[in-house]
Each structure stands twice: as C-alpha cells, then as structure tokens.
Design an enzyme around this catalytic site. Structure first.
Site, PDB file in Angstrom:
ATOM      1  NE  ARG A   1      -4.337  -1.336  -0.098  1.00  0.00           N
ATOM      2  CZ  ARG A   1      -4.206  -2.345  -0.958  1.00  0.00           C
ATOM      3  NH1 ARG A   1      -3.233  -2.611  -1.850  1.00  0.00           N
ATOM      4  NH2 ARG A   1      -5.272  -2.899  -0.946  1.00  0.00           N
ATOM      5  CG  HIS A  51      -2.694  -1.061  -7.505  1.00  0.00           C
ATOM      6  ND1 HIS A  51      -3.101  -0.315  -6.536  1.00  0.00           N
ATOM      7  CD2 HIS A  51      -2.571  -2.101  -6.935  1.00  0.00           C
ATOM      8  CE1 HIS A  51      -3.474  -1.029  -5.501  1.00  0.00           C
ATOM      9  NE2 HIS A  51      -3.239  -2.191  -5.710  1.00  0.00           N
ATOM     10  CD  GLU A  89      -2.668   3.021  -5.979  1.00  0.00           C
ATOM     11  OE1 GLU A  89      -3.598   2.400  -6.286  1.00  0.00           O
ATOM     12  OE2 GLU A  89      -1.903   2.532  -5.533  1.00  0.00           O
TER      13      GLU A  89
END
Length: 595
Positions: free
Chosen positions: A283, A331, A312
């Site tokens: 994370r 990601h 993000e």
C-alpha cells in the site's frame, strides 16, 4: 464487554439448508404431538436472509466468471466509475456492493443505504478504501478475496525486485530512445544479498520463498507471524530496527493501518544501510513519499520500485514517479489473467454466501472460524441465540436489562473454543426481541456497548472427552423481575440453560427446574402442582384448538410438589386458549414465549 480469551481467530458458517434432524430417543417424561410438516426456519447471522432475489451493485470491473456466479443468484447492476454522489444514490436499492481499490466506501455510503446494504465485497486483499467502523456500526459484513491474487502479487514483487536490480526499465527506455549506455546501467547481483520482508503474511511468505530460490538471505519482520512457520522456509524473524538496518533489499507487504501509515519515513530511512533498495507492492500509504524522495536524493536509498502510491493515480509531475532511480507500475500486483478470474470467483462466492446467511471465511470485520469447525459449532450458535431470546422474554415489563452472565461448560481447554460467536448471538437474541435494531455477528458488541448492556462470560471446565465443544450454555440476567417466577434461580436471577441434542438446540433448565424441550416453534411454560391429569388437560386444550404440540416435558422438585411443564408448539395460541390454560386446575403461573 468481556471477551473470551483465545489465540485463534475464528469464523463460523451455518448452512441455511441444513436438514432438520428428528430425535431418536424420547425422555421418560416427554410427550410428542402427532408429526406435522413444518417449514424449516433458515438461520442467518451476518445478513438478513433475503427471500426475494437480491441486488448486487458491481462498482468496478470484475472477471466474467465472478459475474456469471452472481447473475445466477442475484440481480446484478454493473455501474462503473460512479461519483460518490451517484454511489450514495444507488446504494439504497442494493443488498451488496462489490468494489476493487478505486471506490471509496465511506460512512456516507452506509448511511445512505438505510440499512439495506448487508455485504461489501472487496475484490482484492486491502480494505483501506472501506470504512470498517461504519460498516460494523451498520451491521454490514465486509469480505475480501485474500488468496486468489497471492501468487500474482508475490510474482510482481519479485519482478520489480529483479528489474530494479538490473535497471531493466531505465535501460529499456534508453535503448528505445536510440542510446546504448551499457556502462550506465550496471546492476547488482541478488545472490547472497539480504532481503528484509516487512509483513510476513500470505504475499510476504511467497516472496520469501521465491527470494530463497534466487539465493538470497531472507529475514522478516511481522509482530503477528509465528517463528516456526518462518523457520520452516528458512526465514528468520527479527525486530523492525534489525530488519531495516541490515537489509540490502527491503520488500513491503504490510496492510495500511493507523499503525503502519507512513511507517517508512525520515527516521526509518536514516536507520537503513546506505544504498538499500526498496520494493513496495503493498500500500502506498505505508511510505512517506516526500521522505522517500529525500532519501533517494541523499543516496541512502539507492533505488525504489513501486507498484502503489498514496494517491492513485499519482500526479503527473510527481517527483517520486519521475525520479531516475525509481521504477514504477500502475498497481499491477494482482493483474494477471489467472488472478483476476480467481479474485472474481472468490469474492462472488463470499458475497453470495453472506447474502444466503452464511458466514464467509474471508470476513474482515467479524470473528472467523476455520472451515473444519463450521458444522461443529453451528448448532451451538443457534442455541445461543435462542437462549438469549428466551431469557429476555422472561423479564417483566419495565425491567431494564443491563447485566448478563453467560456460562459455558466444556471439557475442552480455553484455547480450543472461541466464544465470541456465541456471545454475539446471545446478544442478538437479547436485543432484537425488545428493539427495532438489526443485530448480527458484525455489530453485536458495538450495539451492546451502545445500549449499556454488559455481558460477562465464565467457563466451567468439565472432566471427560472433549469430543463435543460444549456440554451446555447457561444465560443469567441479574437485577430484574420476571414475568414467570419459576425462572428465578436460587440467587435471584433469571436463568435458562440449554444443550444440543441430535444436532438441535434443547432447553434443559428454567430457574431451578430441569426440563427438556426442543427449541423449535414457540414454547409455553407452566408451573403447577405435580399431580395426575394436568399434562392431558393442557394437551387436549391445545389440540382441540388446532395448536400442534411438537414436544412436551415436565421437570419437578419432587413427586406431588412443584413442577414446571414445558410445551413446544408450532403456532401461537389465541388469547382465549392461553387464558384457559391459566385457569386450568393446579396451574399456578404460565407464560408464552416466541422463538
């Protein structure tokens, strides 16, 4: 509230379709009514059982295999890229919500659902985009998909590790720009280097296995990991300071919590070996990104490879993203074809199970029980709820219930039985009959605390075989008056006790009187002078008025003395019938209790 001490984190699932079992033995003082087909009552602890077809809102893209499962069970609304306002508008029409990492499930979402939302499914591992406190307060189960993308995330971590060590991304961009800079992109070897795995859960463990295969020395830090599990794959568990100060490479795999937020900051970077390299596929929030830029610029951190970011997508002018010594991906940890399908199936199955009233093994805001004890504990959970419901109905109107004591009798050791599930269901049984609030395993402790209900627990250790998890459960309510005086024990509290027999819950004690009645349908309790003919008179009275008796038993102090008759009935008798029971010769008091 007192919590049962246990080293296990357990979760229970009770199948709503479990067949009813018929008793093989009838106790001596037991009379059964004629057999009659009755509708099975489904048992739901996490979500209100939905009789009509539920609606599931899928707010982010989900694999087709998962969507197919959902469509066979529910009405599925695939609405992607919803604004917060649009999500809040839609959610009041939905029983379940499935998201990935891009949708924020805030307190406003739960409040806007007006109590209809029963399950939030996070298609992935991290649940930092879901307000767990709000979910729990609103009785909404939150489930995730923690296993399907484990290998994909671990493989991506290793891919970033090796790509960073050999400058793959930078060299690729250089060649494509028409350059040939072999001397500039000299890398470092992984063999014999020390990798610190920060967070030794499923993904961290798989990263460690693969790093060992590359010839690396692997250490790990995780305050909750078991040393023997780490040793089994050749990994040594060390302190946080030792891990970051001795490692050549650091791979982050911890969840984002208040304790881990910005854990890797200026202070932590200062303690690291100069030239260390960092990989983050966990994370973004666990790293202070501004501090990381400073550490890169100063040379403390030689390189970083990042798949996740605090925001993000990150800003286009992000100094961290544009840094020449940083390798980035958008990601992609779970982004393999196999993982995407696996996650879709895993989360769809968890959501469907929860909507059926089952407990999901991947719940993140409820106690968890491994699958092997599901069938074993299910009847005791049912018993616990029914005992709580019986006890509170015995309280006379106006008596506030503030103190409840639960006693569990078992031949098992204290670590072999997690009673949080049982306590939650007793709480549900006590609160729901006298309140409009919905109580389930998720919010039981919160609701009890909110209403000033104190539940204490006690264990009685019995000699004998620990084959059965429990011999009996006893519920006591102190400092209240009772509408049925015989339910008062010798110390002045309302007391009921029950056991599981032939897989079904039975009431075995009321006050000081031993009884034996299956807790199905509803029951009538009568205190009488023990004399011949009373059972027949009451049974005939009920039969003449078309009330089916499914079970009857009598507990007495001694022959011709006081006795308590317990009658199980399928239907609620009319007021006239109940009045006639009360007027029957030798009956001194009675009460009708719904189950």
């Amino acid at each position: 509230m007192a919590a049962a001490s246990s080293t296990k984190k357990l979760m229970l699932a009770a199948s709503p379709n479990k067949p009813r079992l018929s008793s093989k033995l009838v106790p001596p003082a037991t009379i059964r009514g004629p057999p009659r087909r009755r509708k099975t009552k489904r048992f739901a602890v996490l979500a209100t059982f939905i009789t009509s077809k539920p609606t599931v809102l899928v707010a982010e893209k989900l694999g087709e295999a998962g969507l197919d499962l959902l469509k066979n069970f529910a009405n599925v609304d695939c609405s992607y890229n919803l604004s917060p306002e649009e999500l809040c508008t839609k959610i009041s029409l939905c029983d379940a919500l499935i998201v990935r990492s891009g949708t924020k499930v805030t307190r406003e979402v739960f409040e806007s659902s007006a109590g209809r939302l029963k399950v939030v499914g996070r298609a992935g591992v991290g649940i930092d985009n879901v307000d767990l406190s709000a979910a729990t307060e609103h009785g909404c189960l939150v489930v995730n998909a923690p296993t399907a993308n484990t290998i994909a995330a671990a493989e991506h971590g290793i891919a970033l590790l090796t790509a960073m060590a050999r400058n793959i991304a930078q060299a690729d961009a250089s060649v494509k720009a028409g350059k040939w800079q072999r001397n500039k992109y000299v890398g470092v070897s992984l063999v014999c280097k020390t990798l610190a795995v920060m967070g030794f859960g499923k993904v961290g463990t798989e990263v460690a296995r693969r790093a060992k295969g590359l010839g690396m020395n692997v250490i790990a830090h995780d305050p909750y990991a078991q040393a023997d599990r780490a040793r089994a794959i050749g990994v040594e568990l060390v302190s946080f300071e030792e891990a970051i100060s001795t490692a050549d490479f650091i791979s982050l795999h911890m969840p984002l919590t208040p304790a881990t937020s910005k854990m890797f900051n200026d202070e932590a970077f200062f303690k690291m070996k100069k030239g260390v390299r960092i990989v983050n596929v966990a994370r973004g929030g666990v790293v202070d990104e501004e501090a990381l830029v400073r550490a890169l610029d100063s040379g403390i951190i030689s390189q970083a490879a990042l798949d996740v970011f605090t925001e993000e997508p990150p800003a286009k002018d992000s100094k961290l993203v544009l840094h020449e010594n940083v390798t980035v991906t958008p990601h992609l940890g779970a982004s393999t074809t196999e993982a995407q399908e696996g996650v879709a199936i895993e989360i769809a199955e968890a959501v469907i199970g929860a909507l059926k009233g089952e407990l999901a093994a991947t719940a993140v805001n409820a106690p968890m029980v491994p699958a092997e004890v599901i069938s074993e504990l299910a009847p005791f959970v049912t018993l616990a709820e029914k005992l709580g419901g019986l006890a509170v109905q015995l309280v006379a109107g106006g008596s506030g219930v503030k103190s409840v004591k639960v006693t569990y009798a078992s031949a098992r050791g204290p670590d072999d039985l997690d009673t949080r599930l049982l306590r939650a269901m007793i709480t549900k049984g006590i609160i729901e009959p006298i309140s409009s609030v919905f109580v389930n395993l998720v919010n039981a402790d919160f609701i009890a605390k909110q209403r000033g209900l104190r539940i204490t627990e006690e264990r009685i250790v019995l000699d004998g075989s620990p084959e059965n998890p429990l011999e009996f459960i006893q519920v006591q309510i102190a400092n209240v008056e009772s509408k049925f005086g015989s339910a008062i024990s010798d110390i002045g509290d309302i007391r009921v006790e029950g056991r599981v027999k032939d897989g079904k819950p039975h009431l075995t004690k009321v006050g000081s009187f031993g009884v034996d009645v299956s807790l199905e349908g509803s029951i009538i309790l009568c205190r009488q002078v023990d004399q011949p003919g009373i059972i027949g008179k009451v049974g005939s009275l009920l039969g003449d008025n078309n009330v089916n008796v499914n079970f009857m038993s009598v507990g007495r102090i001694a022959p011709q003395k006081q006795a308590v008759m317990t009658i199980g009935v399928d239907e609620e008798p009319s007021r006239e019938v109940l009045k006639k029971i009360g007027e029957t010769h030798a009956i001194e008091e009675f009460v009708f209790l719904k189950l």
